[in-house]
Design a protein around this motif. Structure first.
Motif, PDB file in Angstrom:
ATOM      1  N   GLY A 105       0.832  -0.810   0.030  1.00  0.00           N
ATOM      2  CA  GLY A 105       0.328  -0.023  -0.365  1.00  0.00           C
ATOM      3  C   GLY A 105       0.715   1.260   0.136  1.00  0.00           C
ATOM      4  O   GLY A 105       1.495   1.142  -0.307  1.00  0.00           O
ATOM      5  N   TYR A 106       0.392   2.674   0.373  1.00  0.00           N
ATOM      6  CA  TYR A 106       0.678   3.842   0.491  1.00  0.00           C
ATOM      7  C   TYR A 106       0.331   3.878   1.441  1.00  0.00           C
ATOM      8  O   TYR A 106      -0.159   3.226   2.824  1.00  0.00           O
ATOM      9  N   GLN A 107       1.786   5.810   1.891  1.00  0.00           N
ATOM     10  CA  GLN A 107       1.345   6.084   3.616  1.00  0.00           C
ATOM     11  C   GLN A 107       0.335   6.995   3.369  1.00  0.00           C
ATOM     12  O   GLN A 107       0.714   8.196   3.456  1.00  0.00           O
ATOM     13  N   SER A 108      -0.659   6.123   3.733  1.00  0.00           N
ATOM     14  CA  SER A 108      -1.742   7.413   3.296  1.00  0.00           C
ATOM     15  C   SER A 108      -3.110   6.849   4.274  1.00  0.00           C
ATOM     16  O   SER A 108      -3.066   5.261   3.727  1.00  0.00           O
ATOM     17  N   GLU A 109      -3.898   7.700   4.672  1.00  0.00           N
ATOM     18  CA  GLU A 109      -5.177   6.969   5.133  1.00  0.00           C
ATOM     19  C   GLU A 109      -6.439   6.821   4.002  1.00  0.00           C
ATOM     20  O   GLU A 109      -7.250   5.730   4.418  1.00  0.00           O
ATOM     21  N   GLN A 110      -6.189   7.225   2.874  1.00  0.00           N
ATOM     22  CA  GLN A 110      -6.844   6.877   1.957  1.00  0.00           C
ATOM     23  C   GLN A 110      -6.913   4.972   1.598  1.00  0.00           C
ATOM     24  O   GLN A 110      -5.982   4.490   1.239  1.00  0.00           O
ATOM     25  N   ARG A 111      -8.132   4.533   1.222  1.00  0.00           N
ATOM     26  CA  ARG A 111      -8.101   2.915   0.980  1.00  0.00           C
ATOM     27  C   ARG A 111      -7.383   2.734  -0.381  1.00  0.00           C
ATOM     28  O   ARG A 111      -6.467   2.353  -0.977  1.00  0.00           O
ATOM     29  N   ILE A 112      -7.543   3.833  -1.089  1.00  0.00           N
ATOM     30  CA  ILE A 112      -6.517   4.011  -2.816  1.00  0.00           C
ATOM     31  C   ILE A 112      -5.898   5.210  -2.661  1.00  0.00           C
ATOM     32  O   ILE A 112      -7.070   6.384  -2.630  1.00  0.00           O
ATOM     33  N   GLU A 113      -5.206   4.859  -3.439  1.00  0.00           N
ATOM     34  CA  GLU A 113      -4.435   6.233  -3.469  1.00  0.00           C
ATOM     35  C   GLU A 113      -4.001   6.310  -5.117  1.00  0.00           C
ATOM     36  O   GLU A 113      -3.136   5.590  -5.863  1.00  0.00           O
ATOM     37  N   ARG A 114      -5.279   6.889  -5.572  1.00  0.00           N
ATOM     38  CA  ARG A 114      -5.059   7.043  -7.313  1.00  0.00           C
ATOM     39  C   ARG A 114      -3.685   7.819  -7.849  1.00  0.00           C
ATOM     40  O   ARG A 114      -3.654   6.873  -9.337  1.00  0.00           O
ATOM     41  N   SER A 115      -2.975   8.860  -7.253  1.00  0.00           N
ATOM     42  CA  SER A 115      -2.382   9.643  -8.241  1.00  0.00           C
ATOM     43  C   SER A 115      -1.463   8.253  -8.240  1.00  0.00           C
ATOM     44  O   SER A 115      -0.624   7.736  -9.295  1.00  0.00           O
ATOM     45  N   ALA A 116      -0.125   7.449  -7.132  1.00  0.00           N
ATOM     46  CA  ALA A 116       0.393   6.681  -7.039  1.00  0.00           C
ATOM     47  C   ALA A 116       0.352   5.425  -7.976  1.00  0.00           C
ATOM     48  O   ALA A 116       1.202   5.344  -8.516  1.00  0.00           O
ATOM     49  N   ARG A 117      -0.667   4.936  -7.357  1.00  0.00           N
ATOM     50  CA  ARG A 117      -1.296   3.664  -8.300  1.00  0.00           C
ATOM     51  C   ARG A 117      -1.212   3.858 -10.011  1.00  0.00           C
ATOM     52  O   ARG A 117      -0.826   2.867 -10.487  1.00  0.00           O
ATOM     53  N   THR A 118      -1.743   5.061 -10.362  1.00  0.00           N
ATOM     54  CA  THR A 118      -1.233   4.990 -11.653  1.00  0.00           C
ATOM     55  C   THR A 118      -0.382   4.900 -12.320  1.00  0.00           C
ATOM     56  O   THR A 118      -0.282   4.956 -13.588  1.00  0.00           O
ATOM     57  N   PHE A 119       0.125   5.698 -11.566  1.00  0.00           N
ATOM     58  CA  PHE A 119       2.135   5.880 -12.626  1.00  0.00           C
ATOM     59  C   PHE A 119       2.847   3.764 -12.406  1.00  0.00           C
ATOM     60  O   PHE A 119       2.862   3.155 -12.684  1.00  0.00           O
ATOM     61  N   GLN A 131       4.369  10.144 -21.427  1.00  0.00           N
ATOM     62  CA  GLN A 131       3.702   9.082 -20.347  1.00  0.00           C
ATOM     63  C   GLN A 131       2.135   9.385 -19.660  1.00  0.00           C
ATOM     64  O   GLN A 131       2.781  10.425 -18.872  1.00  0.00           O
ATOM     65  N   ARG A 132       0.955   9.938 -19.984  1.00  0.00           N
ATOM     66  CA  ARG A 132      -0.178  10.216 -19.187  1.00  0.00           C
ATOM     67  C   ARG A 132      -1.568   9.199 -19.384  1.00  0.00           C
ATOM     68  O   ARG A 132      -1.471   8.812 -20.229  1.00  0.00           O
ATOM     69  N   ASP A 133      -2.009   9.617 -17.989  1.00  0.00           N
ATOM     70  CA  ASP A 133      -2.802   8.704 -18.066  1.00  0.00           C
ATOM     71  C   ASP A 133      -4.925   9.207 -19.147  1.00  0.00           C
ATOM     72  O   ASP A 133      -4.609   9.672 -18.727  1.00  0.00           O
ATOM     73  N   PRO A 134      -4.832   8.281 -19.599  1.00  0.00           N
ATOM     74  CA  PRO A 134      -5.905   8.578 -20.664  1.00  0.00           C
ATOM     75  C   PRO A 134      -7.000   9.497 -20.038  1.00  0.00           C
ATOM     76  O   PRO A 134      -8.248   9.950 -20.406  1.00  0.00           O
ATOM     77  N   GLY A 142       4.838   4.228 -14.647  1.00  0.00           N
ATOM     78  CA  GLY A 142       5.869   3.446 -13.760  1.00  0.00           C
ATOM     79  C   GLY A 142       6.365   2.227 -13.707  1.00  0.00           C
ATOM     80  O   GLY A 142       6.341   2.207 -12.553  1.00  0.00           O
ATOM     81  N   ALA A 143       5.333   1.367 -14.072  1.00  0.00           N
ATOM     82  CA  ALA A 143       4.892  -0.303 -13.745  1.00  0.00           C
ATOM     83  C   ALA A 143       6.625  -0.745 -13.963  1.00  0.00           C
ATOM     84  O   ALA A 143       6.372  -2.073 -12.622  1.00  0.00           O
ATOM     85  N   ASP A 144       7.344  -0.820 -14.627  1.00  0.00           N
ATOM     86  CA  ASP A 144       9.147  -1.203 -14.582  1.00  0.00           C
ATOM     87  C   ASP A 144       9.716  -0.810 -12.843  1.00  0.00           C
ATOM     88  O   ASP A 144      10.382  -2.329 -12.875  1.00  0.00           O
ATOM     89  N   ALA A 145       9.620   0.682 -13.101  1.00  0.00           N
ATOM     90  CA  ALA A 145       9.774   1.080 -11.870  1.00  0.00           C
ATOM     91  C   ALA A 145       9.723   0.233 -10.445  1.00  0.00           C
ATOM     92  O   ALA A 145      10.373   0.255  -9.781  1.00  0.00           O
TER      93      ALA A 145
END
Length: 297
Positions: A105-119, A131-134, A142-145
C-alpha cells in the motif's frame, strides 16, 4: 489454481461487496486483534525517485516456516486489500498453505491512492512522447520501476525478516493492479509462480497490454507460471462504456492468444452479478480460498 474455487460467503460479509466510496479510509482493525493465526506489522519505504511512499502491511503466520520457507501472497492496492481481509479467511489460510501476506500500500489513510497507483501499475507505451493516463491525465508508465522496487528492495527487506519460498509466490491485483499483474507476467514471467489478474484494465491505451504477450512462450524458458483471470458479469468494457456493453471481448482475445502456450496454465472465473468495484474484495477472497485449499508446499 483452476480446480480450487469455493463459495465466497465463507470469506466475505455482504457489506464488503459494496462499491467503495472514493474517500473511504483504510480499515486497520486487524492490527489490534490478537485472536488470529496471523500477526500484522508494517514496513515503510520510498520509491527510487522519492516521489511515492509505500507501506507494506505484512501478515506473518504463527505456524513455523516450512523447510523451503513461507509461500507469499503479494497484494497490490495494499490499503484496500488489507481492509478487505477477514478473520475467517485468515483462519482458513492458517490451516492450508499459511502464506505470508504482503499488502503493498501507500503511506496514506485512503483506501485507494489514485495518483501513485496510476503511475505504478501502468506500463510505458512505446512511441508516446508524454506518458499520461488517458482517464486522469496523471503521470503513467511506472510499472517497471515499481516491479524493480518490489524485486530489488521489498523482497530482500521481507526475506531479511522471514524465510521465504521463492518457488511459491503469488501476485494479485485488481483493475489497474490487474494490468500490472499482466505486465509482470508478460515481461518477467519468472518473478512469481502465480499471477492473479482481477478485472484487468485491458482497454488501457487501446489494449497496449495485449501486444506485450507476443514472444511470451520464448521468455518463459523453464518457468511454468499459472495465470488466473477474473471478471464480473456486470463490468463495462471500459470506464466510459455503458453497463451492458460487451466487457469480455478483449479478455477472450487474451485467452485465445495465451491458449497455445503450453508452459502457461490459464484459468478464468466469471463472477455473476458483480460490477467493477465489488470485484476487488471478491477476487481477493477467491485467491485466498485457493491458497487455503492448496496443499502446503
Amino acid at each position: 489454481m483452476n480446480t480450487f474455487f469455493c463459495a465466497l460467503a465463507l470469506l466475505l460479509p455482504l457489506a464488503a461487496l459494496a462499491q467503495p466510496a472514493p474517500e473511504q479510509t483504510i480499515d486497520t482493525h486487524l492490527l489490534q486483534r490478537h485472536d488470529l493465526p496471523y500477526r500484522f506489522t508494517t514496513l515503510d519505504l520510498d520509491s527510487a525517485d522519492g516521489q511515492r511512499h509505500y507501506r507494506l502491511w505484512i501478515g506473518k503466520p504463527e505456524r513455523p516456516a516450512p523447510p523451503a520457507g513461507y509461500p507469499v501472497l503479494w497484494m497490490l492496492d495494499g490499503n484496500a486489500a488489507f481492509s478487505a481481509l477477514q478473520a475467517p479467511a485468515l483462519r482458513r489460510l492458517a490451516d492450508g498453505q499459511a502464506p505470508v501476506l504482503v499488502a503493498i500500500g501507500y503511506q496514506s489513510e485512503q483506501r485507494i491512492e489514485r495518483s501513485a497507483r496510476t503511475f505504478d501499475y501502468t506500463p510505458q507505451v512505446p512511441g508516446l512522447a508524454e506518458q499520461r493516463d488517458p482517464l486522469s491525465g496523471q503521470p503513467s508508465g511506472g510499472a517497471d520501476a515499481f516491479l524493480d522496487l518490489l524485486e530489488q528492495r521489498m523482497r530482500p527487506l521481507l526475506a531479511a525478516q522471514l524465510a521465504l519460498d521463492a518457488r511459491h509466490q503469488t501476485l494479485w491485483g485488481h483493475s489497474y493492479g490487474g494490468l500490472a499483474v499482466l505486465h509482470a507476467l508478460f515481461t518477467r514471467p519468472g518473478m512469481f509462480s502465480d499471477y492473479a489478474a482481477a478485472s484487468p484494465s485491458l482497454w488501457w491505451r487501446n489494449g497496449v497490454i495485449l501486444s506485450e504477450a507476443d514472444g511470451l512462450a520464448e521468455r518463459l524458458k523453464d518457468h511454468r507460471p499459472r495465470l488466473l483471470l477474473m471478471r464480473g458479469s456486470e463490468e463495462p468494457a471500459n470506464p466510459r462504456a455503458p453497463l451492458g456493453s460487451d466487457s469480455e471481448n478483449a479478455l477472450q482475445q487474451l485467452r485465445t492468444t495465451l491458449a497455445p502456450i503450453q508452459a502457461l496454465q490459464v484459468s478464468y472465473r466469471r463472477f455473476e452479478g458483480l460490477g467493477h468495484g465489488p470485484m476487488l474484495p471478491a477476487s481477493l477472497a477467491a485467491v485466498l480460498e485457493i491458497l487455503a485449499n492448496d496443499p502446503p508446499p
